[in-house]
Design a protein around this motif. Structure first.
Motif, PDB file in Angstrom:
ATOM      1  N   UNK A  97       0.871  -1.172   0.000  1.00  0.00           N
ATOM      2  CA  UNK A  97       0.000   0.000   0.000  1.00  0.00           C
ATOM      3  C   UNK A  97       0.910   1.224   0.000  1.00  0.00           C
ATOM      4  N   UNK A  98       0.798   2.015  -1.043  1.00  0.00           N
ATOM      5  CA  UNK A  98       1.606   3.224  -1.137  1.00  0.00           C
ATOM      6  C   UNK A  98       0.847   4.344  -0.442  1.00  0.00           C
ATOM      7  N   UNK A  99       1.467   4.924   0.587  1.00  0.00           N
ATOM      8  CA  UNK A  99       0.825   5.994   1.354  1.00  0.00           C
ATOM      9  C   UNK A  99       1.705   7.234   1.318  1.00  0.00           C
ATOM     10  N   UNK A 100       1.072   8.355   1.551  1.00  0.00           N
ATOM     11  CA  UNK A 100       1.806   9.612   1.637  1.00  0.00           C
ATOM     12  C   UNK A 100       1.678  10.122   3.062  1.00  0.00           C
ATOM     13  N   UNK A 101       2.832  10.352   3.683  1.00  0.00           N
ATOM     14  CA  UNK A 101       2.885  10.898   5.036  1.00  0.00           C
ATOM     15  C   UNK A 101       3.681  12.188   4.941  1.00  0.00           C
ATOM     16  N   UNK A 102       3.018  13.303   5.180  1.00  0.00           N
ATOM     17  CA  UNK A 102       3.677  14.590   4.958  1.00  0.00           C
ATOM     18  C   UNK A 102       3.995  14.699   3.481  1.00  0.00           C
ATOM     19  N   UNK A 103       5.233  14.952   3.179  1.00  0.00           N
ATOM     20  CA  UNK A 103       5.648  15.068   1.776  1.00  0.00           C
ATOM     21  C   UNK A 103       6.312  13.801   1.256  1.00  0.00           C
ATOM     22  N   UNK A 104       6.395  12.754   2.085  1.00  0.00           N
ATOM     23  CA  UNK A 104       7.102  11.529   1.712  1.00  0.00           C
ATOM     24  C   UNK A 104       6.133  10.408   1.359  1.00  0.00           C
ATOM     25  N   UNK A 105       6.574   9.579   0.445  1.00  0.00           N
ATOM     26  CA  UNK A 105       5.818   8.387   0.071  1.00  0.00           C
ATOM     27  C   UNK A 105       6.485   7.182   0.715  1.00  0.00           C
ATOM     28  N   UNK A 106       5.666   6.277   1.222  1.00  0.00           N
ATOM     29  CA  UNK A 106       6.123   5.022   1.803  1.00  0.00           C
ATOM     30  C   UNK A 106       5.315   3.887   1.191  1.00  0.00           C
ATOM     31  N   UNK A 107       5.910   2.739   1.152  1.00  0.00           N
ATOM     32  CA  UNK A 107       5.160   1.534   0.825  1.00  0.00           C
ATOM     33  C   UNK A 107       5.044   0.692   2.072  1.00  0.00           C
ATOM     34  N   UNK A 108       3.875   0.136   2.299  1.00  0.00           N
ATOM     35  CA  UNK A 108       3.637  -0.701   3.470  1.00  0.00           C
ATOM     36  C   UNK A 108       3.296  -2.098   2.976  1.00  0.00           C
ATOM     37  N   UNK A 109       4.158  -3.052   3.277  1.00  0.00           N
ATOM     38  CA  UNK A 109       3.940  -4.445   2.885  1.00  0.00           C
ATOM     39  C   UNK A 109       2.944  -5.083   3.845  1.00  0.00           C
ATOM     40  N   UNK A 110       1.832  -5.589   3.294  1.00  0.00           N
ATOM     41  CA  UNK A 110       0.798  -6.227   4.104  1.00  0.00           C
ATOM     42  C   UNK A 110       0.410  -7.553   3.446  1.00  0.00           C
ATOM     43  N   UNK A 111      -0.347  -8.370   4.181  1.00  0.00           N
ATOM     44  CA  UNK A 111      -0.744  -9.679   3.670  1.00  0.00           C
ATOM     45  C   UNK A 111      -1.833  -9.580   2.598  1.00  0.00           C
ATOM     46  N   UNK A 112      -2.678  -8.587   2.687  1.00  0.00           N
ATOM     47  CA  UNK A 112      -3.738  -8.409   1.699  1.00  0.00           C
ATOM     48  C   UNK A 112      -4.677  -7.306   2.129  1.00  0.00           C
ATOM     49  N   UNK A 113      -5.303  -6.672   1.146  1.00  0.00           N
ATOM     50  CA  UNK A 113      -6.278  -5.619   1.427  1.00  0.00           C
ATOM     51  C   UNK A 113      -7.635  -6.285   1.627  1.00  0.00           C
ATOM     52  N   UNK A 114      -8.389  -5.794   2.614  1.00  0.00           N
ATOM     53  CA  UNK A 114      -9.654  -6.427   2.961  1.00  0.00           C
ATOM     54  C   UNK A 114     -10.867  -5.675   2.456  1.00  0.00           C
ATOM     55  N   UNK A 115     -10.912  -4.355   2.697  1.00  0.00           N
ATOM     56  CA  UNK A 115     -12.188  -3.671   2.567  1.00  0.00           C
ATOM     57  C   UNK A 115     -11.981  -2.161   2.557  1.00  0.00           C
ATOM     58  N   UNK A 116     -13.040  -1.456   2.229  1.00  0.00           N
ATOM     59  CA  UNK A 116     -13.106  -0.016   2.465  1.00  0.00           C
ATOM     60  C   UNK A 116     -14.238   0.189   3.461  1.00  0.00           C
ATOM     61  N   UNK A 117     -13.928   0.834   4.573  1.00  0.00           N
ATOM     62  CA  UNK A 117     -14.928   1.078   5.607  1.00  0.00           C
ATOM     63  C   UNK A 117     -15.311   2.544   5.616  1.00  0.00           C
ATOM     64  N   UNK A 118     -16.593   2.803   5.742  1.00  0.00           N
ATOM     65  CA  UNK A 118     -17.090   4.152   5.935  1.00  0.00           C
ATOM     66  C   UNK A 118     -17.744   4.184   7.308  1.00  0.00           C
ATOM     67  N   UNK A 119     -17.205   5.024   8.165  1.00  0.00           N
ATOM     68  CA  UNK A 119     -17.690   5.072   9.550  1.00  0.00           C
ATOM     69  C   UNK A 119     -17.808   6.527   9.994  1.00  0.00           C
ATOM     70  N   UNK A 120     -18.391   6.707  11.154  1.00  0.00           N
ATOM     71  CA  UNK A 120     -18.432   8.023  11.772  1.00  0.00           C
ATOM     72  C   UNK A 120     -17.444   8.042  12.933  1.00  0.00           C
TER      73      UNK A 120
END
Length: 175
Positions: A97-120
């Protein structure tokens, strides 16, 4: 009542509010081992299948190396190793998962993506203080969806300013 969705993101207007006028938050969830985590969807730039990363000398044990993402050197963090679970044995199902934190990009190695959650916001419960593989400082809180519990991560805390500086050095040395 809880607004969660599986694979069907709720409609959110430009102010982040749903059809009922309540502010909604969206998270991408993923698995690391048996645990499920979520990160703010606004930080996610893309999700990639695993590609071998180039290891660099003297990198922390949880940095798998760097990849060239359209001309940008992106350090890849092994989240399992970051949480003290040992290095991930990568298979074809692992994703970054490529994420942006501040001005930097990171890749996060994970086992698999599950879902998109919409919550309050009121659905997020504080994480209890306890011994855990995940430092509670990384956690925004927990949400429960039916039988599942998802730990919401704060990327800014997961990648401290030292990590951001180190990622910059890693990316520069790989360029």
């Amino acid at each position: 009542m809880a607004k969660t969705s599986a694979n069907t993101p709720a409609r959110i207007d430009e102010d982040g509010k749903g059809e009922d006028g309540v502010a909604n938050l969206q998270f991408i969830t993923f698995r690391v081992g048996k645990e499920e985590y979520g990160v703010d969807i606004m930080a996610v730039r893309e999700i990639k299948g695993w590609v071998p990363a180039t290891r660099l000398p003297n990198s922390p044990h949880f940095v798998r190396g760097v990849i060239n993402l359209r001309g940008i050197m992106v350090p890849i963090y092994d989240l399992r190793a970051r949480f003290g679970g040992g290095e991930t044995e990568i298979t074809r199902t692992h994703v970054v998962i490529i994420v942006k934190v501040g001005e930097r990009m990171f890749g996060v190695l994970v086992d698999g993506v599950s879902d998109i959650l919409t919550i309050t916001e009121d659905q997020i419960k504080p994480a209890p203080e306890m011994d855990s593989t995940v430092d509670s400082a990384y956690l925004r809180g927990l949400i429960t969806i039916k039988e599942r519990m998802v730990a919401l991560l704060v990327l800014e805390k997961l990648f401290t300013s030292n990590d951001v500086d180190e990622a910059k050095l890693i990316a520069e040395s790989a360029a």
